[in-house]
Design a protein around this motif. Structure first.
Motif, short mmCIF file in Angstrom:
data_model
loop_
_atom_site.label_atom_id
_atom_site.label_comp_id
_atom_site.label_asym_id
_atom_site.label_seq_id
_atom_site.Cartn_x
_atom_site.Cartn_y
_atom_site.Cartn_z
N ALA A 25 56.91 48.69 41.90
CA ALA A 25 55.85 49.48 42.53
C ALA A 25 54.77 49.85 41.52
N PHE A 26 55.18 50.27 40.32
CA PHE A 26 54.21 50.62 39.28
C PHE A 26 53.32 49.42 38.95
N VAL A 27 53.94 48.28 38.71
CA VAL A 27 53.16 47.08 38.37
C VAL A 27 52.22 46.70 39.51
N ALA A 28 52.70 46.80 40.75
CA ALA A 28 51.86 46.45 41.91
C ALA A 28 50.64 47.36 42.00
N PHE A 29 50.83 48.67 41.81
CA PHE A 29 49.69 49.58 41.86
C PHE A 29 48.72 49.35 40.70
N MET A 30 49.24 49.01 39.53
CA MET A 30 48.36 48.73 38.39
C MET A 30 47.56 47.45 38.63
N ILE A 31 48.18 46.44 39.23
CA ILE A 31 47.46 45.21 39.56
C ILE A 31 46.37 45.51 40.58
N GLU A 32 46.70 46.32 41.59
CA GLU A 32 45.70 46.68 42.60
C GLU A 32 44.53 47.42 41.96
N ALA A 33 44.81 48.40 41.11
CA ALA A 33 43.74 49.16 40.45
C ALA A 33 42.91 48.24 39.55
N GLY A 34 43.59 47.37 38.82
CA GLY A 34 42.87 46.44 37.94
C GLY A 34 41.98 45.49 38.72
N ALA A 35 42.48 44.98 39.83
CA ALA A 35 41.69 44.06 40.65
C ALA A 35 40.47 44.77 41.22
N MET A 36 40.66 46.01 41.69
CA MET A 36 39.52 46.77 42.22
C MET A 36 38.49 47.05 41.13
N LEU A 37 38.97 47.47 39.97
CA LEU A 37 38.04 47.76 38.87
C LEU A 37 37.29 46.51 38.43
N PHE A 38 38.02 45.41 38.32
CA PHE A 38 37.38 44.16 37.91
C PHE A 38 36.32 43.74 38.94
N SER A 39 36.67 43.81 40.22
CA SER A 39 35.72 43.44 41.27
C SER A 39 34.51 44.37 41.26
N PHE A 40 34.77 45.66 41.03
CA PHE A 40 33.66 46.62 40.96
C PHE A 40 32.73 46.29 39.80
N ILE A 41 33.30 46.00 38.64
CA ILE A 41 32.48 45.67 37.47
C ILE A 41 31.66 44.41 37.74
N VAL A 42 32.28 43.41 38.36
CA VAL A 42 31.55 42.19 38.71
C VAL A 42 30.43 42.52 39.69
N SER A 43 30.73 43.39 40.67
CA SER A 43 29.73 43.71 41.68
C SER A 43 28.57 44.54 41.14
N CYS A 44 28.74 45.14 39.97
CA CYS A 44 27.64 45.89 39.37
C CYS A 44 26.48 44.95 39.00
N SER A 45 26.81 43.76 38.54
CA SER A 45 25.76 42.80 38.18
C SER A 45 25.54 41.75 39.27
N ASN A 46 26.54 41.54 40.11
CA ASN A 46 26.44 40.57 41.19
C ASN A 46 26.87 41.23 42.49
N PRO A 47 25.92 41.70 43.30
CA PRO A 47 26.26 42.42 44.54
C PRO A 47 27.20 41.66 45.48
N GLU A 48 27.22 40.34 45.38
CA GLU A 48 28.11 39.54 46.23
C GLU A 48 29.58 39.89 46.01
N GLY A 49 29.89 40.40 44.82
CA GLY A 49 31.26 40.78 44.50
C GLY A 49 31.78 41.91 45.38
N ALA A 50 30.87 42.68 45.98
CA ALA A 50 31.27 43.79 46.85
C ALA A 50 31.75 43.30 48.21
N LYS A 51 31.58 42.01 48.50
CA LYS A 51 32.02 41.48 49.79
C LYS A 51 33.53 41.38 49.91
N ASN A 52 34.21 41.21 48.80
CA ASN A 52 35.66 41.16 48.82
C ASN A 52 36.18 41.92 47.60
N LEU A 53 36.10 43.23 47.70
CA LEU A 53 36.50 44.08 46.58
C LEU A 53 37.99 43.92 46.27
N TYR A 54 38.81 44.05 47.29
CA TYR A 54 40.25 43.85 47.14
C TYR A 54 40.85 43.75 48.52
#
Length: 180
Positions: A25-54
């Motif tokens: 469960a811990f690893v799963a939640f960390m992966i989810e948080a990491g994926a969201m953060l990574f997608s958010f960072i990508v979407s800061c420079s490329n708005p298309e990244g906000a289409k599939n955040l997680y």
């Protein structure tokens, strides 16, 4: 001389499995948080990244409308997921400190209390997030999350009650030790 391992009791086996599941469960939640953060960072420079955040979260139109509203929604989501991961770290710590021969000790009580406070905090952040998304819905006409936090206040109360029972167990054990 042959050493034989003492067979584990059913309770010990269940606790071992639960310890492994806590890590999962811990690893799963960390992966989810990491994926969201990574997608958010990508979407800061490329708005298309906000289409599939997680897992299909599409905040593209909110990102286009107002970057700070978008940042607020994502911040709430990531915060809640990280807080859930922290709860599982505390559960892992609980399993590592738990001793079936002497289950009532103050270290276990403190961990249980921390878990209940963290669950209460998740409820608070969830309620704040729900208020924020309701405000955004009035503003934009679109719902950006429907997070219901009611179960976390219930779990926080339940774990807190269990911690108080353990605390009383420690007190009784201490009194018993003094009388012997």
């Amino acid at each position: 001389m042959k050493l034989t391992a003492k067979p584990k009791t059913r309770t010990e086996q269940i606790l071992s499995v639960m310890h492994i599941l806590a890590w999962v469960a811990f690893v799963a939640f960390m992966i989810e948080a990491g994926a969201m953060l990574f997608s958010f960072i990508v979407s800061c420079s490329n708005p298309e990244g906000a289409k599939n955040l997680y897992k299909g979260l599409n905040y593209y139109d909110l990102r286009q409308m107002n970057f700070w509203y978008y940042t607020g929604v994502v911040s709430f989501k990531v915060s809640i997921v990280l807080m859930k991961a922290f709860v599982w770290i505390l559960v892992i710590k609980l399993f590592s400190k738990f001793n079936l021969e002497n289950p009532f000790n103050m270290e276990i009580v403190k961990i249980l209390e921390k878990i209940s406070y963290m669950l209460f905090s998740i409820w608070l952040v969830g309620m704040t997030s729900s208020g924020y998304t309701a405000w955004l819905m009035k503003l934009t006409g679109k719902m950006y999350g429907d997070w219901v936090a009611g179960e976390y206040i219930f779990m926080a109360g339940l774990i807190f009650i269990i911690s108080q029972i353990f605390k009383r167990g420690v007190e009784l054990q201490s009194e018993s030790d003094l009388t012997i």
